[in-house]
Design an enzyme around this catalytic site. Structure first.
Site, PDB file in Angstrom:
ATOM      1  N   TYR A  47      71.279  65.312  71.598  1.00  0.00           N
ATOM      2  CA  TYR A  47      72.076  64.855  70.464  1.00  0.00           C
ATOM      3  C   TYR A  47      73.539  65.217  70.689  1.00  0.00           C
ATOM      4  CZ  TYR A  47      74.077  64.705  65.774  1.00  0.00           C
ATOM      5  OH  TYR A  47      74.884  64.450  64.690  1.00  0.00           O
ATOM      6  N   ASP A  62      84.947  70.480  61.905  1.00  0.00           N
ATOM      7  CA  ASP A  62      84.331  69.167  61.716  1.00  0.00           C
ATOM      8  C   ASP A  62      84.658  68.633  60.329  1.00  0.00           C
ATOM      9  OD1 ASP A  62      82.774  66.904  61.982  1.00  0.00           O
ATOM     10  OD2 ASP A  62      80.888  67.943  61.564  1.00  0.00           O
ATOM     11  N   ASP A  90      76.500  61.059  67.353  1.00  0.00           N
ATOM     12  CA  ASP A  90      77.162  61.078  66.045  1.00  0.00           C
ATOM     13  C   ASP A  90      78.355  60.126  66.095  1.00  0.00           C
ATOM     14  OD1 ASP A  90      78.499  61.716  63.704  1.00  0.00           O
ATOM     15  OD2 ASP A  90      78.473  63.879  64.041  1.00  0.00           O
ATOM     16  N   ASP A  92      80.006  59.416  63.134  1.00  0.00           N
ATOM     17  CA  ASP A  92      80.717  59.704  61.889  1.00  0.00           C
ATOM     18  C   ASP A  92      80.635  58.517  60.924  1.00  0.00           C
ATOM     19  OD1 ASP A  92      81.402  62.337  62.573  1.00  0.00           O
ATOM     20  OD2 ASP A  92      83.157  61.672  63.677  1.00  0.00           O
ATOM     21  N   HIS A 117      74.409  57.340  64.875  1.00  0.00           N
ATOM     22  CA  HIS A 117      74.235  57.351  63.425  1.00  0.00           C
ATOM     23  C   HIS A 117      75.581  57.217  62.727  1.00  0.00           C
ATOM     24  CE1 HIS A 117      75.482  61.540  62.533  1.00  0.00           C
ATOM     25  NE2 HIS A 117      74.711  61.971  63.503  1.00  0.00           N
ATOM     26  N   GLU A 119      77.368  57.312  58.741  1.00  0.00           N
ATOM     27  CA  GLU A 119      77.143  57.972  57.461  1.00  0.00           C
ATOM     28  C   GLU A 119      77.929  57.311  56.340  1.00  0.00           C
ATOM     29  OE1 GLU A 119      80.048  61.793  57.954  1.00  0.00           O
ATOM     30  OE2 GLU A 119      78.593  61.357  59.532  1.00  0.00           O
ATOM     31  N   CYS A 127      81.568  67.884  57.721  1.00  0.00           N
ATOM     32  CA  CYS A 127      80.233  68.321  58.121  1.00  0.00           C
ATOM     33  C   CYS A 127      79.296  68.205  56.929  1.00  0.00           C
ATOM     34  CB  CYS A 127      80.290  69.765  58.611  1.00  0.00           C
ATOM     35  SG  CYS A 127      78.669  70.555  58.782  1.00  0.00           S
ATOM     36  N   ARG A 162      72.730  57.287  57.939  1.00  0.00           N
ATOM     37  CA  ARG A 162      72.712  58.629  57.329  1.00  0.00           C
ATOM     38  C   ARG A 162      73.326  58.562  55.935  1.00  0.00           C
ATOM     39  NH1 ARG A 162      76.147  63.857  59.674  1.00  0.00           N
ATOM     40  NH2 ARG A 162      77.080  64.416  57.656  1.00  0.00           N
ATOM     41  N   GLU A 192      70.778  63.611  54.907  1.00  0.00           N
ATOM     42  CA  GLU A 192      71.405  64.869  55.268  1.00  0.00           C
ATOM     43  C   GLU A 192      71.189  65.952  54.211  1.00  0.00           C
ATOM     44  OE1 GLU A 192      72.212  66.965  57.289  1.00  0.00           O
ATOM     45  OE2 GLU A 192      74.287  66.706  57.950  1.00  0.00           O
ATOM     46  N   ASN A 214      67.974  66.965  60.287  1.00  0.00           N
ATOM     47  CA  ASN A 214      69.016  67.773  60.913  1.00  0.00           C
ATOM     48  C   ASN A 214      68.735  69.247  60.654  1.00  0.00           C
ATOM     49  OD1 ASN A 214      71.412  68.580  62.115  1.00  0.00           O
ATOM     50  ND2 ASN A 214      72.722  67.897  60.447  1.00  0.00           N
TER      51      ASN A 214
END
Length: 296
Positions: A47, A62, A90, A92, A117, A119, A127, A162, A192, A214
């Site tokens: 990942y 982050d 990731d 974002d 992914h 989000e 984060c 996500r 998440e 996660n």
């Protein structure tokens, strides 16, 4: 999930794993060394952690400070080292409007990732285990998800949706969004930061597509045994801090042995981000947010 149409592509290899029984454990990687460690210890997937790249690659917390280009460059380097082991990346928020999301998908494809992914946070994101996250509407995110799905040139690229709604809006809204994103065509769903074993179980019971969870060391989600996750139906467990946290903490210990003075480290992801200037960056954000309110 449909069988891969091209089993030798990155996405096809991940889809082949998803077609098998059991949980896929994907440790977090952020540079060439961490990718080599995962490859040499027999894991079937890795990942690309946005937090890891931000902290270890650029010395930044982050909180949405990295660009698509920076993440793509790191994805390319890591995928090359992994040499066929599927990389889940990731991406974002997709770095902008739907047209930007489409470009992000194509750049990540070229970098060699098996999955990415996206989000539903507003930009700049945070984060998922920090407070005070802001969200897009479900309709806005669905538009971006559709752009991602339509932009794929490799139909086997796995697109993961996500939702960060659990924190600001509660678990029911998070599950509602998860189901909506699944209906829109996401291959895998990522809710998440569930905060209890009961919430982990409820997500598995109510979201009827492959699920990613996660496992953040010191984060909001309770550590859960892989066998239990597999029993509930989760298909992927990412561990973004598996290498990053020991790297930082053992590094501080080693420097202390050389005569350095180690700072106090808050447990969990916030402590790592404070090591790379979270408080300073947060102060900048707050200062300009206050100015915007004064000028409104």
């Amino acid at each position: 999930m449909p069988q891969p149409s091209h089993p030798l592509t990155a996405g096809g290899r991940l889809r082949s794993l998803l077609a098998q029984d059991g949980l896929i454990t994907a440790p977090g990687v952020f540079d060439g060394l961490s990718a080599h460690l995962v490859a040499r210890t027999g894991f079937k997937a890795a990942y690309l952690s946005g937090a890891g790249v931000s902290v270890a690659g650029y010395g930044l917390p982050d909180i949405g400070l990295l660009t698509q280009t920076e993440m793509t460059d790191r994805a390319r380097a890591v995928a090359s080292v992994l040499d066929g082991i599927p990389l889940i990346a990731d991406a974002d928020t997709g770095y902008g409007a739907p047209v930007n999301v489409a470009r992000t998908v194509r750049e990540y494809e070229r970098a060699g990732v098996a999955a990415l992914h996206l989000e539903d946070q507003a930009f700049p994101k945070k984060c998922g285990h920090l407070p005070d996250k802001e969200l897009l509407s479900a309709a806005e995110f669905t538009d971006r998800l559709d752009a991602a799905l339509q932009a794929r040139t490799d139909p086997d690229l796995v697109v993961i949706a996500r939702t960060d709604a659990r924190g600001p809006l509660g678990l029911t809204e998070a599950i509602d969004r998860a189901c909506r994103y699944a209906e829109a065509g996401a291959d895998v769903i990522f809710v998440e930061a569930p905060r209890s074993a009961e919430e982990i179980e409820r997500i598995a019971a109510e979201v009827g597509v492959p699920l990613l969870i996660n496992m953040v060391q010191g984060g909001l989600t309770p550590d859960t045994a892989p066998d239990r996750l597999a029993e509930l139906g989760y298909r992927i467990a990412i561990h973004p801090g598996a290498l990053l946290a020991p790297y930082a903490l053992h590094g501080l210990d080693a420097l202390g042995r050389l005569g350095g003075t180690a700072p106090e480290v808050t447990p969990g992801p916030q402590g790592l981000f404070e090591l790379v200037g979270l408080r300073d960056w947060a102060a900048i954000g707050e200062r300009h947010r206050d100015r915007s309110k004064d000028g409104a």
